[in-house]
Enzyme design. Sequence first.
Site, PDB file in Angstrom:
ATOM      1  N   GLU A   1      43.120  52.020  37.793  1.00 21.63           N
ATOM      2  CA  GLU A   1      41.992  51.445  37.059  1.00 21.63           C
ATOM      3  C   GLU A   1      41.073  52.559  36.572  1.00 21.63           C
ATOM      4  OE1 GLU A   1      40.478  48.744  40.263  1.00 21.63           O
ATOM      5  OE2 GLU A   1      42.452  49.303  40.976  1.00 21.63           O
TER       6      GLU A   1
ATOM      7  N   ASP B   1      43.636  53.779  48.114  1.00 17.54           N
ATOM      8  CA  ASP B   1      42.724  52.819  47.489  1.00 17.54           C
ATOM      9  C   ASP B   1      41.440  53.580  47.177  1.00 17.54           C
ATOM     10  OD1 ASP B   1      41.484  50.589  46.561  1.00 17.54           O
ATOM     11  OD2 ASP B   1      41.609  49.434  48.417  1.00 17.54           O
TER      12      ASP B   1
ATOM     13  N   ARG C   1      33.302  48.706  43.674  1.00 18.06           N
ATOM     14  CA  ARG C   1      32.357  48.160  44.664  1.00 18.06           C
ATOM     15  C   ARG C   1      30.923  48.591  44.435  1.00 18.06           C
ATOM     16  NH1 ARG C   1      37.266  48.816  47.320  1.00 18.06           N
ATOM     17  NH2 ARG C   1      37.908  46.824  48.208  1.00 18.06           N
TER      18      ARG C   1
ATOM     19  N   HIS D   1      34.274  44.060  41.877  1.00 19.01           N
ATOM     20  CA  HIS D   1      34.820  43.615  40.592  1.00 19.01           C
ATOM     21  C   HIS D   1      34.031  42.475  39.951  1.00 19.01           C
ATOM     22  CE1 HIS D   1      37.956  46.390  41.329  1.00 19.01           C
ATOM     23  NE2 HIS D   1      38.824  45.614  41.944  1.00 19.01           N
TER      24      HIS D   1
ATOM     25  N   HIS E   1      42.755  45.503  35.378  1.00 13.06           N
ATOM     26  CA  HIS E   1      43.316  45.573  36.725  1.00 13.06           C
ATOM     27  C   HIS E   1      44.804  45.207  36.745  1.00 13.06           C
ATOM     28  CE1 HIS E   1      43.371  45.588  41.043  1.00 13.06           C
ATOM     29  NE2 HIS E   1      42.078  45.772  41.124  1.00 13.06           N
TER      30      HIS E   1
END
Length: 386
Positions: A348, A283, A107, A136, A210
């Site tokens: 990632e 996350d 982000r 992304h 991803h």
Amino acid sequence: MKHTIKPALAGILLSMITALTLHAAQPSINITSFGTLPDGRSTQLYTLTNSQGAQISVTNFGGIITRIIVPDREGRLGDVALGYENVEKYVAGHPYFGAIIGRYGNRIAAGKFTLDGKDYTLFTNNDPGGIPCSLHGGKIGFDKVLWDVTPFLTKDAAGLKLRYLSKDGEEGYPGNLDVTVTYTFTNNNEIRIDYFATTDKATPCNLTNHSYFNLAGEGSGTILNHVLTLNASKLTVVDAGLIPTGKHVPVKGTPFDFTTPHAIGARVNTPGDEQLKFGGGYDHNFVLDRTLPGLFKAAEVYEPVTGRVMEILTEEPGIQFYCGNFLDGTNIGKSQIPYTYRTGFALETQHFPDSPNQKDKQAFPSTILRPGEKYRTTTIYRFSAR
Ligand code: BGC
């Protein structure tokens, strides 16, 4: 004297020859059609098979890894990557399954940054907690463009070189960014990803892949029993918009401590944990405990039923661990099974989220690529079983 080979001996010889032949199988690449884009361009699927018979498939659309077929502890092959069977389903929409991510993985707050005194505005395509950001790469990130693909074979691997020229101003980013991503699938069941880029104007650049994994097999259900180890003793904690606050916070004593192996599901619903609340589960970007530059073992995931293991080695400083909190069954996978809540996870490798806006440059290493510089970084996903 006449030489005769007894049937039993002949059988043994035959199985030896078969074993040798199987063992000596050369890596290969098979190319098939993967469907047509709405603008009429055709797409391809490249299937790379290594000497062990393991496979990965990659499409030139988004550089997406659509399949990863690797053995379990009994040698049974299974597909451990979430994905689709044709390009039309990817075009219809998906949460970045298997794709190359760029120009900026993760982000950027409010879709804005300032570089060398100039303000830039990006498309805001995401709004966790109702707070908009660019995620992304924006509206049409590298996951949605068509890459030029050059296949290659060596005795040790099958590979693909993917190239894409991102034009000056594309998605609001400055400079023509010339990107090459090389996938090498080795005879040791490693997917090696080499990222390379140059630019003609200073620009943020933070590339990743991803892939969503389920080591028990895509479509087989929850990933909460997978056992994860992360060689990371700190976290870039986030606010309600999933933007780092600027601090690295120790994971010790929190549900984020994966420095020793833990099942993903063991602490994911810990009540009262603010970070878990913001992410709807894991996350988050973890700060890797590297002390030297070079490849560092960032993560290991073990799936107890199949015995499959995935190790991740990277040259990057961070890794985003996302446990599929937003999967809700609307994406119907290639086996026609809906991908429901937490049935895939992503790891990632990356520089830290929102680095272009972060004040503490020590804590958030630069993600700015300048003319004359070479962006070069490698990540390896290694599959085995025990
Ligand atoms: C992000 C998640 C997001 C997912 C799919 C991950 O990298 O951290 O917040 O939902 O990508 O878009």
